[in-house]
Write a protein that holds these residues in place. Structure first.
Motif, mmCIF file in Angstrom:
data_model
loop_
_atom_site.group_PDB
_atom_site.id
_atom_site.type_symbol
_atom_site.label_atom_id
_atom_site.label_comp_id
_atom_site.label_asym_id
_atom_site.label_seq_id
_atom_site.Cartn_x
_atom_site.Cartn_y
_atom_site.Cartn_z
ATOM 1 N N GLY A 46 0.846 -1.183 0.000
ATOM 2 C CA GLY A 46 0.000 0.000 0.000
ATOM 3 C C GLY A 46 0.878 1.228 0.000
ATOM 4 O O GLY A 46 2.052 1.173 -0.408
ATOM 5 N N PRO A 47 0.371 2.377 0.474
ATOM 6 C CA PRO A 47 1.150 3.617 0.427
ATOM 7 C C PRO A 47 2.467 3.511 1.196
ATOM 8 O O PRO A 47 2.534 2.936 2.276
ATOM 9 N N VAL A 48 3.506 4.093 0.615
ATOM 10 C CA VAL A 48 4.835 4.166 1.223
ATOM 11 C C VAL A 48 5.134 5.627 1.530
ATOM 12 O O VAL A 48 5.032 6.486 0.642
ATOM 13 N N VAL A 49 5.500 5.903 2.786
ATOM 14 C CA VAL A 49 5.757 7.276 3.220
ATOM 15 C C VAL A 49 7.233 7.431 3.563
ATOM 16 O O VAL A 49 7.777 6.661 4.374
ATOM 17 N N LEU A 50 7.894 8.397 2.945
ATOM 18 C CA LEU A 50 9.320 8.623 3.155
ATOM 19 C C LEU A 50 9.583 9.389 4.451
ATOM 20 O O LEU A 50 8.685 10.023 5.006
ATOM 21 N N LYS A 51 10.843 9.333 4.915
ATOM 22 C CA LYS A 51 11.275 10.043 6.116
ATOM 23 C C LYS A 51 12.581 10.784 5.830
ATOM 24 O O LYS A 51 13.277 10.505 4.839
ATOM 25 N N ASN A 52 12.940 11.702 6.724
ATOM 26 C CA ASN A 52 14.187 12.462 6.588
ATOM 27 C C ASN A 52 15.397 11.538 6.474
ATOM 28 O O ASN A 52 15.465 10.496 7.127
ATOM 29 N N ASN A 53 16.342 11.945 5.626
ATOM 30 C CA ASN A 53 17.657 11.297 5.516
ATOM 31 C C ASN A 53 17.573 9.848 5.057
ATOM 32 O O ASN A 53 18.473 9.046 5.338
ATOM 33 N N VAL A 54 16.515 9.493 4.345
ATOM 34 C CA VAL A 54 16.334 8.125 3.849
ATOM 35 C C VAL A 54 16.405 8.118 2.327
ATOM 36 O O VAL A 54 15.748 8.910 1.650
ATOM 37 N N ASN A 55 17.187 7.184 1.827
ATOM 38 C CA ASN A 55 17.255 6.912 0.394
ATOM 39 C C ASN A 55 16.563 5.574 0.139
ATOM 40 O O ASN A 55 17.058 4.531 0.579
ATOM 41 N N LEU A 56 15.439 5.586 -0.542
ATOM 42 C CA LEU A 56 14.745 4.358 -0.904
ATOM 43 C C LEU A 56 15.344 3.860 -2.219
ATOM 44 O O LEU A 56 15.153 4.474 -3.267
ATOM 45 N N HIS A 57 16.067 2.751 -2.150
ATOM 46 C CA HIS A 57 16.847 2.287 -3.297
ATOM 47 C C HIS A 57 16.294 0.971 -3.831
ATOM 48 O O HIS A 57 16.214 -0.027 -3.095
ATOM 49 N N LEU A 58 15.920 0.981 -5.097
ATOM 50 C CA LEU A 58 15.392 -0.217 -5.742
ATOM 51 C C LEU A 58 16.515 -0.915 -6.508
ATOM 52 O O LEU A 58 17.081 -0.344 -7.455
ATOM 53 N N ALA A 59 16.827 -2.146 -6.087
ATOM 54 C CA ALA A 59 17.842 -2.922 -6.799
ATOM 55 C C ALA A 59 17.364 -3.258 -8.207
ATOM 56 O O ALA A 59 16.161 -3.253 -8.497
ATOM 57 N N THR A 60 18.301 -3.552 -9.077
ATOM 58 C CA THR A 60 17.934 -3.990 -10.421
ATOM 59 C C THR A 60 17.044 -5.223 -10.327
ATOM 60 O O THR A 60 17.368 -6.177 -9.629
ATOM 61 N N GLY A 61 15.906 -5.176 -10.999
ATOM 62 C CA GLY A 61 14.967 -6.285 -10.945
ATOM 63 C C GLY A 61 13.904 -6.149 -9.880
ATOM 64 O O GLY A 61 12.994 -6.984 -9.799
ATOM 65 N N ALA A 62 13.991 -5.108 -9.057
ATOM 66 C CA ALA A 62 12.971 -4.892 -8.026
ATOM 67 C C ALA A 62 11.745 -4.247 -8.656
ATOM 68 O O ALA A 62 11.857 -3.256 -9.394
ATOM 69 N N LEU A 63 10.569 -4.781 -8.346
ATOM 70 C CA LEU A 63 9.305 -4.206 -8.794
ATOM 71 C C LEU A 63 8.434 -3.963 -7.576
ATOM 72 O O LEU A 63 8.015 -4.909 -6.900
#
Length: 566
Positions: free
Chosen positions: A99-116
């Motif tokens: 469901g919804p994803v909420v970001l926070k300070n100083n966070v890098n949301l990193h999707l690896a190759t092949g991540a969906l």
């Protein structure tokens, strides 16, 4: 030695990806080759996001990559743990339903190759919240991916976000072939009475009908919208009042509405991002920079159902009251495929737009290439826009469009060969009167369009100070210039194919047409109409290639147009 800004403008990746500078970094002014001789402005350095090396693997917080398990809580736990000291939340390869994803300070949301990351099609997972919609305060469903009042955030990696937009968007029958339409109808949802419009649910249909009837609900209480919640499509990536934002590398697709929407953000870098939506997807702009300042958009690829690279700053009275322009952006090395417009300003630009630098972009199959649109009631000033190096092909409408009649009935049908100027009543100037001024466009090409250049101002507020230089535009119609002032075309080739004037000027003044090239054998090179037209100069142009060089409307003196043979 080159200055800091010169390095930034020249594309120094090392400079742009360096650790972010402190807020007191001074503004530095310097020239740049693509915009040499132009007012470069006093562009500040784009402050960069920077993250600790600590990594928080999503799978360690209970997430399961089976495409069935709802991982909303796992995303929340991983992001909150990362935010304590900062770092990277790693989304490994796999199919992650959430469901919804909420970001926070100083966070890098990193999707690896092949991540969906697949956002759920269950609309009940997205609560109704107070947000904005097309530049005004509104109640909408929560965005699949969002952040509010954050500093130093990132979304990076080579993975993909899918917004399950098909669960939200209505679809017109004429947008699909018969097989596609039958498949869509069989999937569920409801049809309107005419059976030519499909809606995901009865609530979606009801909300759309209220909007079409001009009866939108003005409440900002979420409880007042429960019966039409499915109509309230969210923007997919929504960032509000965030600073030092990095968006890099990922693909974002199938958005319910606008795809990437930074609002009131500062210091934004968007690099090598791909946005993809169905061409029939309504309101699925690729990126809308609204009331934002200081940023870089480069190397992106967009193929969507609405505008591509879009600049906004609020709508009408609310936008003017907010009073925050979008300013100080460099946009370069981007490709836009299907879209309503390639690079677009408006139409919600009531807070103003200034200091835009666009270079080395390609538009393939967009409805309009360079699209600058507004309307009476918007207000706002758009100024200091520089474009250098745009190549276009297969443009359905105008290659270059300045239009102050957006979303209104076309005031200039140009039926037949009538020379009568259009009857457009002037209105009093007020805070809702928009302004376009100070555009410099050069080194552009277009192979295939309906109109090469359309400039259409208001009788009470002309479009001012536009320069177009070094252009080759192949189109059915050449130039149409109405209600404009201080317009300069230099070394412009207008390869128009219709038997009408290559250039038409109506109710405009101080128009310089210098070094115009056109196809041999044109019936008429220039037609000037409108009793307010004056000081039209045609210079350094071989008028003998046309059967007739100049045609004047009724009551216009010969001195209205000056022709200087080369």
């Amino acid at each position: 030695m080159k200055s800091t800004l010169a390095l930034l403008l020249a594309g120094s990746a090392a400079f742009l990806t360096a650790a972010f500078r402190p807020a007191e970094t001074p503004k530095i002014q310097a020239p740049h080759i693509p915009f040499e001789g132009m007012l470069i402005g006093d562009l500040p350095v784009v402050l960069q996001a920077s993250f600790k090396k600590d990594t928080f693997n999503l799978a360690k917080y209970g997430a399961v990559a089976d495409g069935q398990t709802l991982n909303t809580e796992a995303f929340r736990k991983a992001i909150e743990a990362c935010a304590v000291g900062g770092g990277t939340v790693l989304v490994p390869r796999g199919l992650w339903l959430t469901g919804p994803v909420v970001l926070k300070n100083n966070v890098n949301l990193h999707l690896a190759t092949g991540a969906l990351v697949q956002f759920t099609a269950d609309r009940s997972q997205y609560p109704l919240i107070k947000t904005t919609w097309e530049g005004e305060d509104a109640i909408r469903s929560q965005a699949p991916l969002s952040g509010v009042d954050l500093t130093n955030i990132g979304i990076t990696g080579n993975g993909t976000f899918d917004g399950a937009g098909d669960a939200w968007r209505p679809v017109k029958k004429n947008k699909l072939n018969e097989t596609q339409w039958q498949k869509l109808v069989a999937s569920g949802g409801v049809l309107n009475d005419k059976k030519d419009y499909w809606y995901p649910s009865a609530a979606s249909l009801k909300g759309n009908q209220l909007a079409a009837a001009g009866k939108p609900r003005k409440s900002l209480n979420p409880a007042d919208f429960d019966d039409i919640r499915d109509f309230l499509r969210p923007n997919m990536l929504s960032l509000t009042r965030c600073k030092q934002v990095l968006l890099e590398g990922f693909t974002i697709q199938n958005s319910p509405a606008w795809t990437i929407h930074p609002l009131l953000c500062e210091n934004i870098t968007v690099r090598n991002v791909t946005a993809r939506n169905p061409w029939y997807g309504q309101n699925t702009d690729a990126i809308d920079l609204e009331s934002c300042r200081n940023g870089l958009v480069e190397g992106c690829t967009f193929d969507v159902g609405d505008d591509g690279l879009c600049i906004k700053s609020g709508r009408d009275e609310e936008g003017r009251k907010r009073g925050v322009p979008t300013e100080n952006f460099i946009i370069r090395d981007c490709k836009v495929y299907h879209a309503h417009g390639g690079f677009v300003i408006g139409s919600e630009m009531s807070g103003g737009v200034r200091n835009m630098y666009v270079s080395n972009c390609t538009f393939i199959g967009t409805d309009v290439g360079l699209r600058f649109k507004t309307a009476r009631g918007r207000g706002g000033v758009v100024e200091n826009v520089f474009v250098d190096g745009v190549d276009m092909t297969d443009i359905a409408g105008e290659a270059v469009l300045f239009d102050m009649y957006y979303a209104a009935k076309d005031p200039v049908p140009l039926a037949g060969e009538s020379m009568a100027p259009p009857v457009i009543a002037a209105q009093p100037l007020n805070e809702g009167t928009p302004q376009f001024k100070g555009f410099q466009i050069r080194n552009i090409t277009c192979k295939g369009a309906t109109t090469g250049i359309l400039v259409r101002g208001l009788p009470e507020m002309s479009i001012k100070d536009i320069s177009i230089e070094n252009a080759v535009l192949e189109s059915k119609k050449g130039l149409l210039c109405q209600e404009a002032e201080n317009i300069r075309l230099k070394n412009v080739t207008l390869l128009s194919t219709e038997t009408m004037p290559v250039m038409e000027v109506q109710n405009s003044r101080n128009i310089s047409l210098d070094g115009i090239r056109y196809a041999n054998g044109a019936d008429l090179l220039l037609r000037v109409t409108g009793d307010r037209s004056k000081d039209i100069r045609l210079t350094n142009t071989n008028t003998k290639l046309a059967k007739k060089d100049v045609q004047l409307g009724d009551k216009l003196a010969k001195k209205t147009v000056t022709v200087a043979q080369r």
